[in-house]
Design a protein around this motif. Sequence first.
Motif, PDB file in Angstrom:
ATOM      1  N   UNK A  24       0.840  -1.197   0.000  1.00  0.00           N
ATOM      2  CA  UNK A  24       0.000   0.000   0.000  1.00  0.00           C
ATOM      3  C   UNK A  24       0.874   1.246   0.000  1.00  0.00           C
ATOM      4  N   UNK A  25       0.244   2.387  -0.163  1.00  0.00           N
ATOM      5  CA  UNK A  25       0.974   3.655  -0.126  1.00  0.00           C
ATOM      6  C   UNK A  25       1.476   3.977   1.281  1.00  0.00           C
ATOM      7  N   UNK A  26       0.787   3.435   2.301  1.00  0.00           N
ATOM      8  CA  UNK A  26       1.153   3.737   3.692  1.00  0.00           C
ATOM      9  C   UNK A  26       1.101   2.467   4.539  1.00  0.00           C
ATOM     10  N   UNK A  27       2.148   1.634   4.510  1.00  0.00           N
ATOM     11  CA  UNK A  27       2.174   0.436   5.364  1.00  0.00           C
ATOM     12  C   UNK A  27       2.054   0.829   6.833  1.00  0.00           C
ATOM     13  N   UNK A  28       1.394  -0.017   7.619  1.00  0.00           N
ATOM     14  CA  UNK A  28       1.096   0.406   8.987  1.00  0.00           C
ATOM     15  C   UNK A  28       1.034  -0.744   9.981  1.00  0.00           C
ATOM     16  N   UNK A  29       0.967  -0.351  11.256  1.00  0.00           N
ATOM     17  CA  UNK A  29       0.660  -1.239  12.361  1.00  0.00           C
ATOM     18  C   UNK A  29      -0.858  -1.245  12.506  1.00  0.00           C
ATOM     19  N   UNK A  30      -1.417  -2.364  12.903  1.00  0.00           N
ATOM     20  CA  UNK A  30      -2.830  -2.443  13.244  1.00  0.00           C
ATOM     21  C   UNK A  30      -2.911  -2.813  14.721  1.00  0.00           C
ATOM     22  N   UNK A  31      -3.723  -2.073  15.471  1.00  0.00           N
ATOM     23  CA  UNK A  31      -3.859  -2.324  16.902  1.00  0.00           C
ATOM     24  C   UNK A  31      -5.338  -2.519  17.241  1.00  0.00           C
ATOM     25  N   UNK A  32      -5.625  -3.649  17.870  1.00  0.00           N
ATOM     26  CA  UNK A  32      -6.951  -3.940  18.400  1.00  0.00           C
ATOM     27  C   UNK A  32      -6.958  -3.480  19.850  1.00  0.00           C
ATOM     28  N   UNK A  33      -7.928  -2.627  20.217  1.00  0.00           N
ATOM     29  CA  UNK A  33      -8.010  -2.176  21.604  1.00  0.00           C
ATOM     30  C   UNK A  33      -9.455  -2.218  22.077  1.00  0.00           C
ATOM     31  N   UNK A  34      -9.595  -2.343  23.395  1.00  0.00           N
ATOM     32  CA  UNK A  34     -10.917  -2.420  24.019  1.00  0.00           C
ATOM     33  C   UNK A  34     -10.938  -1.540  25.262  1.00  0.00           C
ATOM     34  N   UNK A  35     -12.119  -1.074  25.605  1.00  0.00           N
ATOM     35  CA  UNK A  35     -12.293  -0.331  26.847  1.00  0.00           C
ATOM     36  C   UNK A  35     -12.427  -1.321  28.001  1.00  0.00           C
ATOM     37  N   UNK A  36     -11.787  -1.000  29.122  1.00  0.00           N
ATOM     38  CA  UNK A  36     -11.932  -1.820  30.323  1.00  0.00           C
ATOM     39  C   UNK A  36     -13.379  -1.729  30.821  1.00  0.00           C
ATOM     40  N   UNK A  37     -13.867  -2.810  31.392  1.00  0.00           N
ATOM     41  CA  UNK A  37     -15.193  -2.773  32.012  1.00  0.00           C
ATOM     42  C   UNK A  37     -15.128  -2.071  33.362  1.00  0.00           C
ATOM     43  N   UNK A  38     -14.087  -2.357  34.102  1.00  0.00           N
ATOM     44  CA  UNK A  38     -13.874  -1.776  35.429  1.00  0.00           C
ATOM     45  C   UNK A  38     -12.467  -1.187  35.482  1.00  0.00           C
ATOM     46  N   UNK A  39     -12.277  -0.093  36.211  1.00  0.00           N
ATOM     47  CA  UNK A  39     -10.928   0.478  36.344  1.00  0.00           C
ATOM     48  C   UNK A  39      -9.984  -0.519  37.016  1.00  0.00           C
ATOM     49  N   UNK A  40      -8.769  -0.612  36.494  1.00  0.00           N
ATOM     50  CA  UNK A  40      -7.786  -1.519  37.090  1.00  0.00           C
ATOM     51  C   UNK A  40      -6.592  -0.756  37.659  1.00  0.00           C
ATOM     52  N   UNK A  41      -6.036   0.172  36.892  1.00  0.00           N
ATOM     53  CA  UNK A  41      -4.850   0.896  37.370  1.00  0.00           C
ATOM     54  C   UNK A  41      -5.069   2.404  37.447  1.00  0.00           C
ATOM     55  N   UNK A  42      -6.257   2.858  37.078  1.00  0.00           N
ATOM     56  CA  UNK A  42      -6.569   4.287  37.129  1.00  0.00           C
ATOM     57  C   UNK A  42      -7.922   4.455  37.824  1.00  0.00           C
ATOM     58  N   UNK A  43      -8.347   5.684  37.979  1.00  0.00           N
ATOM     59  CA  UNK A  43      -9.622   5.966  38.632  1.00  0.00           C
ATOM     60  C   UNK A  43     -10.823   5.673  37.736  1.00  0.00           C
ATOM     61  N   UNK A  44     -10.588   5.555  36.465  1.00  0.00           N
ATOM     62  CA  UNK A  44     -11.668   5.294  35.502  1.00  0.00           C
ATOM     63  C   UNK A  44     -11.195   4.249  34.498  1.00  0.00           C
ATOM     64  N   UNK A  45     -12.120   3.611  33.780  1.00  0.00           N
ATOM     65  CA  UNK A  45     -11.714   2.609  32.789  1.00  0.00           C
ATOM     66  C   UNK A  45     -10.824   3.229  31.706  1.00  0.00           C
ATOM     67  N   UNK A  46      -9.861   2.433  31.252  1.00  0.00           N
ATOM     68  CA  UNK A  46      -8.909   2.874  30.227  1.00  0.00           C
ATOM     69  C   UNK A  46      -9.115   2.096  28.938  1.00  0.00           C
ATOM     70  N   UNK A  47      -8.622   2.661  27.851  1.00  0.00           N
ATOM     71  CA  UNK A  47      -8.557   1.933  26.581  1.00  0.00           C
ATOM     72  C   UNK A  47      -7.305   1.073  26.641  1.00  0.00           C
ATOM     73  N   UNK A  48      -7.478  -0.244  26.478  1.00  0.00           N
ATOM     74  CA  UNK A  48      -6.340  -1.170  26.581  1.00  0.00           C
ATOM     75  C   UNK A  48      -6.117  -1.890  25.268  1.00  0.00           C
ATOM     76  N   UNK A  49      -4.910  -1.800  24.725  1.00  0.00           N
ATOM     77  CA  UNK A  49      -4.594  -2.588  23.533  1.00  0.00           C
ATOM     78  C   UNK A  49      -4.684  -4.078  23.872  1.00  0.00           C
TER      79      UNK A  49
END
Length: 183
Positions: free
Chosen positions: A78-103
Amino acid sequence: MTTRPGIDVAVIMRKVAQNNRWQPFRWELAEVLAHEAAFGATPRRLLQSDTEERWLYPGFRVELFRDDAEGYYLNYTTDAPCWFVLWRMEDEPTIADEPLARPAAVSVSYHDAGRWLDAQEHCEQVPAPTEVVAWMRAFAEEHYVPEPRKRKRPESFRRLEDRFGNPASVSAGKKYGGGENNG
């Protein structure tokens, strides 16, 4: 046991403030970079301001598989080869005060990205550096064998079928209506 070629990477996710009362912020993929020992093994916040937060997620392994060589080929051509990342939102906070987007996974295969998108997952891309593109290209050129093209049969030789898949016939003569002397 054979080892697959692979590289270790880390992912940086970014939380960006928005001027929207219904959604005050959004998460997006910021960067994929080569893993360094200084990153450690646990996720951590890199930056926090009024307009942005950045989180580092170390410890992802990107491996190349022989049976996915076509996916790597489709990426590096392609014109722009890339990385693809699958990420999901946490259901419950684990390391922060609110849920994070986790790869959840990182890949350089178009096929992986397509499967993730078909499953309606969050899949984003960022440009891959030239050394990663060269690595992916060398692997794909060694293992990718394009399928031979099948000759398409001319339409005039296709069997006629009605809309239900039953055999159909075409007649040049009139089946109903008057003959030549209608009048």
